[in-house]
Design a protein around this motif. Structure first.
Motif, short mmCIF file in Angstrom:
data_model
loop_
_atom_site.label_atom_id
_atom_site.label_comp_id
_atom_site.label_asym_id
_atom_site.label_seq_id
_atom_site.Cartn_x
_atom_site.Cartn_y
_atom_site.Cartn_z
N LEU A 100 0.83 -1.20 0.00
CA LEU A 100 0.00 0.00 0.00
C LEU A 100 0.87 1.25 0.00
CD1 LEU A 100 -2.84 1.24 0.18
CD2 LEU A 100 -2.64 1.13 2.68
N PHE A 101 1.94 1.24 0.78
CA PHE A 101 2.87 2.36 0.83
C PHE A 101 3.46 2.61 -0.56
CE2 PHE A 101 6.88 4.50 1.66
CZ PHE A 101 6.56 5.38 2.68
N GLU A 102 3.85 1.56 -1.24
CA GLU A 102 4.46 1.68 -2.57
C GLU A 102 3.47 2.25 -3.59
OE1 GLU A 102 8.23 0.78 -4.56
OE2 GLU A 102 7.59 0.64 -2.47
N VAL A 103 2.24 1.75 -3.56
CA VAL A 103 1.23 2.19 -4.53
C VAL A 103 0.85 3.64 -4.30
CG1 VAL A 103 -1.14 1.85 -5.31
CG2 VAL A 103 0.34 -0.12 -4.92
N ILE A 104 0.62 4.02 -3.05
CA ILE A 104 0.27 5.42 -2.76
C ILE A 104 1.44 6.34 -3.11
CG2 ILE A 104 -0.24 7.06 -0.91
CD1 ILE A 104 -1.91 4.96 0.44
N SER A 105 2.66 5.89 -2.85
CA SER A 105 3.83 6.67 -3.22
C SER A 105 3.89 6.89 -4.73
CB SER A 105 5.10 5.97 -2.74
OG SER A 105 6.26 6.71 -3.07
N ALA A 106 3.53 5.86 -5.49
CA ALA A 106 3.52 5.99 -6.95
C ALA A 106 2.39 6.90 -7.41
CB ALA A 106 3.38 4.61 -7.59
N PHE A 107 1.19 6.68 -6.88
CA PHE A 107 0.04 7.49 -7.29
C PHE A 107 0.23 8.96 -6.94
CE2 PHE A 107 -3.81 9.64 -5.82
CZ PHE A 107 -4.49 9.74 -7.03
N ALA A 108 0.74 9.23 -5.75
CA ALA A 108 0.94 10.62 -5.31
C ALA A 108 2.24 11.21 -5.84
CB ALA A 108 0.92 10.68 -3.78
N THR A 109 2.94 10.49 -6.71
CA THR A 109 4.23 10.88 -7.28
C THR A 109 5.20 11.33 -6.19
OG1 THR A 109 3.61 13.20 -7.76
CG2 THR A 109 3.09 11.56 -9.44
N VAL A 110 5.29 10.52 -5.15
CA VAL A 110 6.16 10.83 -4.01
C VAL A 110 7.55 10.24 -4.22
CG1 VAL A 110 6.48 10.63 -1.52
CG2 VAL A 110 4.19 10.90 -2.46
N GLY A 111 7.62 8.93 -4.37
CA GLY A 111 8.91 8.29 -4.57
C GLY A 111 9.49 7.65 -3.34
N LEU A 112 8.85 7.79 -2.18
CA LEU A 112 9.31 7.08 -0.99
C LEU A 112 9.05 5.59 -1.17
CD1 LEU A 112 8.01 9.45 1.84
CD2 LEU A 112 10.37 9.19 1.06
N SER A 113 9.96 4.77 -0.66
CA SER A 113 9.82 3.33 -0.82
C SER A 113 10.44 2.61 0.35
CB SER A 113 10.48 2.87 -2.13
OG SER A 113 10.44 1.47 -2.25
N THR A 114 9.89 1.47 0.68
CA THR A 114 10.47 0.62 1.72
C THR A 114 11.50 -0.33 1.13
OG1 THR A 114 8.66 -0.97 1.47
CG2 THR A 114 8.41 0.74 3.16
N GLY A 115 11.83 -0.14 -0.15
CA GLY A 115 12.86 -0.93 -0.79
C GLY A 115 12.38 -2.13 -1.57
N ILE A 116 11.08 -2.19 -1.88
CA ILE A 116 10.54 -3.37 -2.56
C ILE A 116 10.39 -3.16 -4.06
CG2 ILE A 116 9.28 -4.00 -0.47
CD1 ILE A 116 6.71 -3.14 -1.90
#
Length: 416
Positions: free
Chosen positions: A351-367
Motif C-alpha cells: 500500500l505504501f508503494e502504490v500510494i507513493s507511486a500514485f501521489a508521485t512521491v517516490g518514498l519506498s520501503t525498498g521493494i
C-alpha cells in the motif's frame, strides 16, 4: 536505453529505462536500479532533464519554447497551458510562464549554491563534483522528484541541517504550487486579498507539516533502527525531514523499511493528501482535502451551504472533489490488490508503494526492484495517472462529453 547511459557493457533493458523515465518525468522518484551506480553521467543528465521538464509541466515547457523561438503562442497552446498552470485567462499565459520560469530558477539556484558550498567545504568534494551534486539535488528537490546521487538516498546526511533544511525548503516551496507563489509575491502583506486556494494551501501545509513531524518523531523516537540511535536534535530534524518528504518529494534520511507500521500508515495519509495544485507536488492536493473537510463539517453542523473563509463553494466543486477522491481510492485499491496477488510483500509495504507511486512521491520501503515486471508496469501506469490527475485521465478516456437536454425527476435514497 543508450549504452552510453548505463555503466558497463550494453544498455538498460526496456522496462528499466521506461520505469526510470516515467518516474523522472512524473517527478516521482521510485527506482528499480541504483541511480548513482547503474547510470552514467549521461544517464544522470537525462534523468535531470526529465525531472525539470516534468516539474515545469510538459505543455508549459513546450509553450515556453514557443514563446522564445516564435515569440508567439497559438490559441491551442494558450488553452492547454492555461489548464496546466491554472491561469485565470488565456491572455496572461505568457506572463505566467515567465513567472514560473523565474521562480524555478531562483529557488533552484539558491538551493544549489547552499548545497554546493556544503558538499565542497564540509565533505571534501571537488568544486566540480560539489556543484553537480548541488545542482542535481536542488532540481530534484524543487520539482519534488526525490532522485538522489547516493545509494542510500540521504541517509548519510540525516543529522546535517545544512543539507536537510535547504532541500526541505525547496520541496515545500515547490509543493505550494505556482498560483500560490504568484499571489504571495504580489500580496504577501495583505492576507485579506488572498484567494481561497492560497489560504487553503498555506494553512493545510502548515498543519500537515506540524502534525506529521510530531507524529513521526514521537512514534519513531525510541526505534533504534530509525531515530533511536540519533541525538535528540537530530531526531527532531529527521522527523521534520520525513514529514516534509511526504509532501510528494521522495527523499529519505532514515531507512523506511525499518519504520513502525503505524508510521507507514500515517505517511500513507500524508502522501495521499499531497501538496498544492498547479505545482510540482502530487497527491489529491490540499485544496481537494480541504473542500472535503468543509463539506463534512457543513453536513455535521447542519449547514445548508459549504462556506470556506467567508466564501461559498459552488456545487460543481463538491462534485469534482468527490470524483477525484473516489477515482483515486479506486485506482490505489485495484493496484494494491494486483501487487498483493503477484508478490509476497505485506499489505503495509505494498500500500505504501502504490500510494507513493500514485501521489508521485517516490518514498519506498525498498521493494520496488523486487516487484515482478507486471507489477512494475502497473506502477508505471499508476505514476502516470497520478501525475496526469484522475479526473483528467477519466475525461480523456471518455473521449467526448454528451450534453443532455433534459433532466430526470428527483428522488432521494436513504443515506447512512
Amino acid at each position: 536505453m543508450l549504452p552510453s547511459s548505463k555503466v558497463g557493457d550494453g544498455g538498460a533493458t526496456f522496462l528499466e529505462a521506461l520505469f526510470t523515465a516515467t518516474s523522472a518525468v512524473c517527478v516521482t522518484g521510485l527506482i528499480v536500479v541504483d541511480t548513482p551506480v547503474y547510470w552514467t553521467g549521461a544517464g544522470h543528465v537525462i534523468i535531470l532533464g526529465l525531472i525539470q521538464v516534468g516539474g515545469f509541466g510538459i505543455m508549459s515547457f513546450a509553450s515556453l519554447l514557443g514563446v522564445f523561438l516564435a515569440r508567439r503562442m497559438g490559441l491551442r497552446s494558450r488553452i492547454s497551458t492555461a489548464a496546466e498552470t491554472k491561469s485565470v485567462g488565456f491572455g496572461d499565459v505568457r506572463r505566467v510562464l515567465l513567472g514560473v520560469l523565474l521562480i524555478t530558477l531562483i529557488v533552484e539556484s539558491a538551493t544549489a549554491v547552499l548545497l554546493t558550498t556544503r558538499f565542497w567545504l564540509h565533505y571534501g568534494n571537488g568544486v566540480g563534483d560539489a556543484a553537480w551534486l548541488g545542482i542535481f539535488h536542488a532540481v530534484s528537490a524543487f520539482n519534488n522528484a526525490g532522485f538522489a546521487l547516493f545509494s542510500d538516498n540521504l541517509i548519510g546526511f540525516v543529522g546535517d541541517p545544512w543539507i536537510c533544511l535547504p532541500i526541505s525548503a525547496a520541496v515545500i516551496i515547490g509543493g505550494l504550487g505556482f498560483p500560490v507563489l504568484f499571489e504571495l509575491r504580489r500580496h504577501y502583506r495583505y492576507p485579506r486579498k488572498w484567494h481561497m486556494t492560497t489560504k487553503l494551501v498555506l494553512s493545510g501545509t502548515l498543519l500537515l507539516l506540524v502534525l506529521g513531524t510530531v507524529f513521526i518523531t514521537l512514534v519513531e523516537w525510541s526505534n533504534p533502527a530509525t531515530l533511536g540511535a540519533l541525538r535528540p536534535g537530530e531526531r527532531i530534524l529527521a522527523g521534520f525531514f520525513q514529514s516534509v518528504m511526504t509532501r510528494t518529494a521522495g527523499f529519505n534520511s532514515v531507512d523506511l523499511a525499518q519504520l513502525d507500521p503505524v508510521t507507514l500508515l500515517a505517511m500513507d495519509v500524508l502522501m495521499f493528501i499531497g501538496g498544492g495544485p498547479a505545482g510540482t507536488a502530487g497527491g489529491l492536493k490540499i485544496t481537494t482535502f480541504g473542500v472535503l473537510f468543509f463539506i463534512l463539517y457543513t453536513e455535521i453542523s447542519g449547514g445548508t451551504a459549504v462556506n470556506v473563509f467567508g466564501k461559498r463553494l459552488p456545487r460543481s466543486t463538491h462534485r469534482q472533489a468527490i470524483s477525484i477522491v473516489l477515482l483515486a481510492v479506486g485506482l490505489v485499491t485495484c493496484a494494491t490488490m494486483f501487487l498483493m496477488v503477484t508478490t509476497d510483500f505485506g499489505l503495509d509495504r505494498v500500500l505504501f508503494e502504490v500510494i507513493s507511486a500514485f501521489a508521485t512521491v517516490g518514498l519506498s520501503t525498498g521493494i520496488t526492484a523486487g516487484i515482478p515486471p507486471a507489477g512494475q508496469v502497473v506502477l508505471i501506469l499508476v505514476m502516470f495517472a497520478g501525475r496526469l490527475g484522475p479526473v483528467t485521465l477519466a475525461s480523456a478516456l471518455a473521449l467526448r462529453s454528451k450534453p443532455l437536454y433534459y433532466e430526470y425527476p428527483k428522488e432521494r435514497p436513504l443515506i447512512g
